[in-house]
Scaffold this motif. Structure first.
Motif, PDB file in Angstrom:
ATOM      1  N   PHE A  57       0.848  -1.193   0.000  1.00 56.59           N
ATOM      2  CA  PHE A  57       0.000   0.000   0.000  1.00 56.59           C
ATOM      3  C   PHE A  57       0.884   1.244   0.000  1.00 56.59           C
ATOM      4  CE2 PHE A  57       0.641  -1.014   4.492  1.00 56.59           C
ATOM      5  CZ  PHE A  57       0.961   0.230   5.038  1.00 56.59           C
ATOM      6  N   ASP A  58       0.261   2.381  -0.309  1.00 59.39           N
ATOM      7  CA  ASP A  58       0.987   3.647  -0.443  1.00 59.39           C
ATOM      8  C   ASP A  58       0.096   4.748   0.127  1.00 59.39           C
ATOM      9  OD1 ASP A  58       2.046   6.088  -1.430  1.00 59.39           O
ATOM     10  OD2 ASP A  58       2.914   5.092  -3.170  1.00 59.39           O
ATOM     11  N   TYR A  59       0.632   5.540   1.072  1.00 58.33           N
ATOM     12  CA  TYR A  59      -0.174   6.607   1.669  1.00 58.33           C
ATOM     13  C   TYR A  59       0.312   7.995   1.278  1.00 58.33           C
ATOM     14  CZ  TYR A  59       3.640   6.362   5.123  1.00 58.33           C
ATOM     15  OH  TYR A  59       4.863   6.326   5.735  1.00 58.33           O
ATOM     16  N   CYS A  60       1.164   8.074   0.256  1.00 58.25           N
ATOM     17  CA  CYS A  60       1.738   9.362  -0.159  1.00 58.25           C
ATOM     18  C   CYS A  60       0.658  10.333  -0.647  1.00 58.25           C
ATOM     19  CB  CYS A  60       2.774   9.139  -1.257  1.00 58.25           C
ATOM     20  SG  CYS A  60       3.568  10.652  -1.847  1.00 58.25           S
ATOM     21  N   PHE A  61      -0.288   9.836  -1.446  1.00 54.24           N
ATOM     22  CA  PHE A  61      -1.341  10.704  -1.986  1.00 54.24           C
ATOM     23  C   PHE A  61      -2.127  11.382  -0.861  1.00 54.24           C
ATOM     24  CE2 PHE A  61      -5.835  11.203  -3.208  1.00 54.24           C
ATOM     25  CZ  PHE A  61      -5.696  12.124  -4.243  1.00 54.24           C
ATOM     26  N   SER A  62      -2.522  10.605   0.124  1.00 53.04           N
ATOM     27  CA  SER A  62      -3.323  11.172   1.219  1.00 53.04           C
ATOM     28  C   SER A  62      -2.498  12.101   2.103  1.00 53.04           C
ATOM     29  CB  SER A  62      -3.939  10.045   2.068  1.00 53.04           C
ATOM     30  OG  SER A  62      -2.955   9.115   2.453  1.00 53.04           O
ATOM     31  N   MET A  63      -1.193  11.853   2.231  1.00 50.07           N
ATOM     32  CA  MET A  63      -0.356  12.725   3.051  1.00 50.07           C
ATOM     33  C   MET A  63      -0.140  14.093   2.399  1.00 50.07           C
ATOM     34  SD  MET A  63       0.138  11.486   5.938  1.00 50.07           S
ATOM     35  CE  MET A  63       1.316  12.712   6.515  1.00 50.07           C
ATOM     36  N   LEU A  64      -0.275  14.171   1.083  1.00 41.98           N
ATOM     37  CA  LEU A  64      -0.138  15.464   0.417  1.00 41.98           C
ATOM     38  C   LEU A  64      -1.233  16.428   0.878  1.00 41.98           C
ATOM     39  CD1 LEU A  64       0.769  14.294  -3.182  1.00 41.98           C
ATOM     40  CD2 LEU A  64       2.234  15.602  -1.648  1.00 41.98           C
ATOM     41  N   GLU A  65      -2.442  15.909   1.063  1.00 41.84           N
ATOM     42  CA  GLU A  65      -3.521  16.757   1.560  1.00 41.84           C
ATOM     43  C   GLU A  65      -3.237  17.195   2.993  1.00 41.84           C
ATOM     44  OE1 GLU A  65      -8.416  16.936   1.645  1.00 41.84           O
ATOM     45  OE2 GLU A  65      -7.393  15.203   0.766  1.00 41.84           O
ATOM     46  N   ASN A  66      -2.657  16.314   3.790  1.00 41.84           N
ATOM     47  CA  ASN A  66      -2.245  16.694   5.148  1.00 41.84           C
ATOM     48  C   ASN A  66      -1.149  17.751   5.107  1.00 41.84           C
ATOM     49  OD1 ASN A  66      -3.323  14.667   7.496  1.00 41.84           O
ATOM     50  ND2 ASN A  66      -3.318  13.678   5.506  1.00 41.84           N
ATOM     51  N   LEU A  67      -0.250  17.627   4.146  1.00 41.40           N
ATOM     52  CA  LEU A  67       0.835  18.589   4.005  1.00 41.40           C
ATOM     53  C   LEU A  67       0.285  19.977   3.722  1.00 41.40           C
ATOM     54  CD1 LEU A  67       3.911  18.882   3.936  1.00 41.40           C
ATOM     55  CD2 LEU A  67       3.855  18.305   1.503  1.00 41.40           C
ATOM     56  N   ARG A  68      -0.729  20.054   2.910  1.00 39.45           N
ATOM     57  CA  ARG A  68      -1.353  21.330   2.586  1.00 39.45           C
ATOM     58  C   ARG A  68      -2.100  21.901   3.796  1.00 39.45           C
ATOM     59  NH1 ARG A  68      -0.476  24.874   0.551  1.00 39.45           N
ATOM     60  NH2 ARG A  68      -0.794  24.726  -1.680  1.00 39.45           N
ATOM     61  N   GLN A  69      -2.746  21.043   4.593  1.00 39.75           N
ATOM     62  CA  GLN A  69      -3.630  21.515   5.656  1.00 39.75           C
ATOM     63  C   GLN A  69      -2.922  21.780   6.982  1.00 39.75           C
ATOM     64  OE1 GLN A  69      -6.602  18.429   5.856  1.00 39.75           O
ATOM     65  NE2 GLN A  69      -7.930  19.414   4.365  1.00 39.75           N
ATOM     66  N   PHE A  70      -1.924  20.993   7.334  1.00 44.40           N
ATOM     67  CA  PHE A  70      -1.449  20.962   8.719  1.00 44.40           C
ATOM     68  C   PHE A  70      -0.049  21.516   8.960  1.00 44.40           C
ATOM     69  CE2 PHE A  70      -4.413  17.116   8.957  1.00 44.40           C
ATOM     70  CZ  PHE A  70      -5.452  17.881   9.468  1.00 44.40           C
ATOM     71  N   THR A  71       0.602  22.053   7.942  1.00 43.64           N
ATOM     72  CA  THR A  71       1.971  22.516   8.162  1.00 43.64           C
ATOM     73  C   THR A  71       2.022  23.769   9.038  1.00 43.64           C
ATOM     74  OG1 THR A  71       1.810  23.643   6.022  1.00 43.64           O
ATOM     75  CG2 THR A  71       2.990  21.537   6.085  1.00 43.64           C
ATOM     76  N   SER A  72       0.953  24.539   9.093  1.00 37.44           N
ATOM     77  CA  SER A  72       0.970  25.773   9.890  1.00 37.44           C
ATOM     78  C   SER A  72       0.457  25.554  11.316  1.00 37.44           C
ATOM     79  CB  SER A  72       0.123  26.856   9.209  1.00 37.44           C
ATOM     80  OG  SER A  72      -1.226  26.434   9.117  1.00 37.44           O
ATOM     81  N   ASP A  73      -0.062  24.367  11.588  1.00 33.17           N
ATOM     82  CA  ASP A  73      -0.631  24.088  12.913  1.00 33.17           C
ATOM     83  C   ASP A  73       0.275  23.158  13.722  1.00 33.17           C
ATOM     84  OD1 ASP A  73      -2.923  25.535  12.353  1.00 33.17           O
ATOM     85  OD2 ASP A  73      -3.885  23.834  11.379  1.00 33.17           O
ATOM     86  N   ASN A  74       0.240  23.331  15.038  1.00 31.03           N
ATOM     87  CA  ASN A  74       0.928  22.400  15.934  1.00 31.03           C
ATOM     88  C   ASN A  74       0.008  21.201  16.117  1.00 31.03           C
ATOM     89  OD1 ASN A  74       2.798  21.363  17.646  1.00 31.03           O
ATOM     90  ND2 ASN A  74       2.134  22.549  19.415  1.00 31.03           N
ATOM     91  N   ASN A  75       0.003  20.336  15.113  1.00 33.74           N
ATOM     92  CA  ASN A  75      -1.025  19.312  15.008  1.00 33.74           C
ATOM     93  C   ASN A  75      -0.400  17.914  15.014  1.00 33.74           C
ATOM     94  OD1 ASN A  75      -3.155  17.619  14.025  1.00 33.74           O
ATOM     95  ND2 ASN A  75      -4.164  19.449  13.238  1.00 33.74           N
ATOM     96  N   PRO A  76      -0.832  17.036  15.920  1.00 39.53           N
ATOM     97  CA  PRO A  76      -0.219  15.696  16.005  1.00 39.53           C
ATOM     98  C   PRO A  76      -0.771  14.684  14.998  1.00 39.53           C
ATOM     99  CG  PRO A  76      -1.907  15.925  17.678  1.00 39.53           C
ATOM    100  CD  PRO A  76      -1.840  17.256  16.973  1.00 39.53           C
ATOM    101  N   TYR A  77      -1.849  15.043  14.288  1.00 39.51           N
ATOM    102  CA  TYR A  77      -2.532  14.048  13.460  1.00 39.51           C
ATOM    103  C   TYR A  77      -1.684  13.474  12.321  1.00 39.51           C
ATOM    104  CZ  TYR A  77      -6.755  15.299  16.011  1.00 39.51           C
ATOM    105  OH  TYR A  77      -7.671  15.517  17.001  1.00 39.51           O
ATOM    106  N   PRO A  78      -0.922  14.280  11.572  1.00 48.13           N
ATOM    107  CA  PRO A  78      -0.134  13.679  10.480  1.00 48.13           C
ATOM    108  C   PRO A  78       0.824  12.594  10.965  1.00 48.13           C
ATOM    109  CG  PRO A  78      -0.250  16.046  10.191  1.00 48.13           C
ATOM    110  CD  PRO A  78      -0.833  15.744  11.537  1.00 48.13           C
ATOM    111  N   VAL A  79       1.552  12.851  12.050  1.00 46.61           N
ATOM    112  CA  VAL A  79       2.492  11.860  12.576  1.00 46.61           C
ATOM    113  C   VAL A  79       1.734  10.635  13.082  1.00 46.61           C
ATOM    114  CG1 VAL A  79       4.144  11.375  14.423  1.00 46.61           C
ATOM    115  CG2 VAL A  79       4.342  13.474  13.086  1.00 46.61           C
TER     116      VAL A  79
END
Length: 409
Positions: free
Chosen positions: A134-156
Motif C-alpha cells: 500500500f501507499d499513503y503518499c497521496f493522502s499525506m499530500l492533503e495533510n501537508l497542505r492543511q497541517f503545516t501551519s498548525d501544531n497538530n499531532p494528526y499527520p504523525v
C-alpha cells in the motif's frame, strides 16, 4: 511547432485517430518513430494483463484505467516482441485516500467508527490481493497542505499507524509493554517521514499541480455561475485566456475537467462527480466542495507520476482505495484510455476515453491568436508557468468572488 511538442502531438494523434478495432501494434505502426523512447500503459478489453479491480470490490477499490486489461509498451518490449515474447513485470500497490488514512489509527486501536466494516474490508483486500502493498503518499499530500501551519499531532499519528500496519502485515511488530501506545515504537520513524514530506521540493511541486487544478476549477465554476446559457466554445475560450494570462500554462487535463463541468451547464447533463447541489450553484460550502473535488481530480496527476517510477519492462499499476463514493465517481467519470511517459522530455500525458471529443471542442474554441501563443517555439512543452505568487493571488480573488455570489443569493 518545435520537435518536442511535435513528438507528443504525433503520439496522441496516432492514439486518438485510430479506428476502434485497431490493436496497439496497429497504433504504433501508424507512426513508428513517434513512439521511440516512450513508455505507455494502454487500456483495452481485447488482450493484455487482467490487472483491474474485480467488480465485486468496486465499492471500496477502483482501478484508474477504463478497460479490464492493460498492455504495456516500451522500446525494450517492442524489440523483444519482434523476435519472440517479452517478459513484463507489473507491480501493484493500493493507494490510500485521505479518509481511509484518517480512520486507520482509530480502527487499529479498536475504536468504534462508522467506517469500521469498510476499513476492515479494504485491509483484507490489501493483504489478500496486493500482498500487503500500500501507499499513503497521496493522502499525506492533503495533510501537508492543511497541517503545516498548525501544531497538530494528526499527520504523525497517521504515518505511525501506516508504519504499524506495514509491520503487522509483514509479521514484524515490535513487542510492547502493557502501558505503551501500539504506535509508540514507530513515532520516531513517523516523525522523520513527516519531516521529509515537509522538506521535499518534489512533494510541494505535486501540491502545486493540485492547486493548478483548484485554480482552473474555481475559474470554471465562476464562469458558469456568472454567465447564463454559457456555451462550450465561449467558456473554453475564456478559460484558455485565463490560463495563458494568469497561470502561464494551458493545462490540458485541467481543461478536460473543466469541459466536463461546462457540459453540465450547457446541455443539462452532469456527470456523477459534478452532480451535487453545491457544485451546481454557489452555496455556503461551495468553496470547500470545489477544494475537495480538486483533490479527487488530482488523483490522475498523481497516478501519472507513478508511471515514471519504473524502467524498462517494469510498470507500476495503482489501485485507489476509498471510503468516499465521491472519489470512485471521479474515476468513473473520467475513464483513462492510456498513460504515456516521455522520459527524455520529462513529460507525462494521460489520455481519456473521450479525449478526442474534448480536443475537438477545444480546437474549435481557440482563436488563431491563442493558438499562435500556445504553439510559439519559445514556449516550453509545459508552457511558461507564472510564479506561485500570482496563482495564489488568483485563487484568493476567485474564492472571494464566489463567496460574494453566495451572499447575493
Amino acid at each position: 511547432m518545435n520537435i518536442k511538442k511535435d513528438k507528443i502531438f504525433r503520439v496522441k494523434h496516432a492514439i486518438l485517430s485510430a479506428d476502434k478495432n485497431s490493436s496497439l501494434k496497429d497504433i504504433v505502426d501508424s507512426d513508428n518513430s513517434a513512439f521511440d523512447g516512450i513508455r505507455m500503459l494502454y487500456s483495452t478489453n481485447a488482450s493484455g494483463a487482467q490487472l483491474q479491480v474485480d467488480d465485486s470490490l468496486n465499492h471500496i477499490v477502483s482501478g484508474i484505467f477504463s478497460k479490464k486489461r492493460l498492455l504495456a509498451y516500451s522500446d525494450s518490449i517492442r524489440k523483444e516482441m519482434e523476435t519472440g515474447t517479452s517478459v513484463i513485470c507489473f507491480k501493484q500497490r493500493a493507494l490510500f485516500d485521505t479518509n481511509l488514512l484518517s480512520d486507520l489509527p482509530k480502527y487499529l486501536k479498536g475504536s468504534d467508527i462508522s467506517t469500521k466494516e469498510k476499513v476492515e474490508e479494504i485491509l483484507n483486500v490489501i493483504e489478500s490481493t496486493y500482498g500487503g502493498g500500500f501507499d499513503y503518499c497521496f493522502s499525506m499530500l492533503e495533510n501537508l497542505r492543511q497541517f503545516t501551519s498548525d501544531n497538530n499531532p494528526y499527520p504523525v499519528n497517521k504515518v505511525s499507524s501506516a508504519i504499524y500496519l506495514d509491520h503487522k502485515l509483514r509479521g514484524t511488530l515490535k513487542p510492547l509493554s502493557e502501558e505503551e501506545d501500539i504506535f509508540e515504537p514507530y513515532f520516531e520513524q513517523a516523525e522523520n517521514v513527516w519531516f521529509n514530506f515537509r522538506a521535499s521540493k518534489e512533494m510541494w511541486n505535486l501540491i502545486d499541480k493540485r492547486d493548478l487544478i483548484y485554480a482552473v476549477m474555481l475559474k470554471t465554476y465562476h464562469l458558469c455561475w456568472t454567465n447564463e446559457q454559457i456555451t462550450l466554445e465561449v467558456a473554453l475560450n475564456k478559460l484558455v485566456d485565463y490560463c495563458l494570462e494568469t497561470l502561464g500554462v494551458v493545462p490540458l487535463k485541467e481543461l478536460y475537467f473543466s469541459w466536463k463541468v461546462i457540459i453540465g451547464y450547457s446541455v443539462g447533463y452532469f456527470t456523477p462527480v459534478f452532480d451535487e447541489s453545491s457544485l451546481k450553484a454557489p452555496k455556503k460550502d461551495s468553496i470547500k466542495r470545489i477544494g475537495a473535488l480538486s483533490w479527487d481530480l488530482f488523483i490522475f496527476r498523481f497516478a501519472e507520476t507513478l508511471l515514471t517510477e519504473e524502467k524498462g519492462n517494469s510498470f507500476y499499476i495503482p489501485s485507489i482505495t476509498t471510503l468516499d463514493k465521491g472519489l470512485l465517481d471521479t474515476i468513473a467519470s473520467c475513464p483513462v484510455k492510456a498513460m504515456i511517459s516521455f522520459p527524455e522530455l520529462n513529460y507525462v500525458e494521460t489520455i481519456f476515453e473521450d479525449e478526442l471529443q474534448f480536443q475537438q471542442c477545444l480546437d474549435s474554441a481557440i482563436t488563431p491568436k491563442q493558438k499562435s501563443t500556445i504553439l510559439d517555439e519559445s514556449r516550453g512543452i509545459k508552457g511558461d508557468k507564472n510564479l506561485r505568487h500570482y496563482i495564489s493571488m488568483s485563487i484568493s480573488e476567485l474564492e472571494k468572488s464566489i463567496n460574494k455570489l453566495n451572499s447575493k443569493r
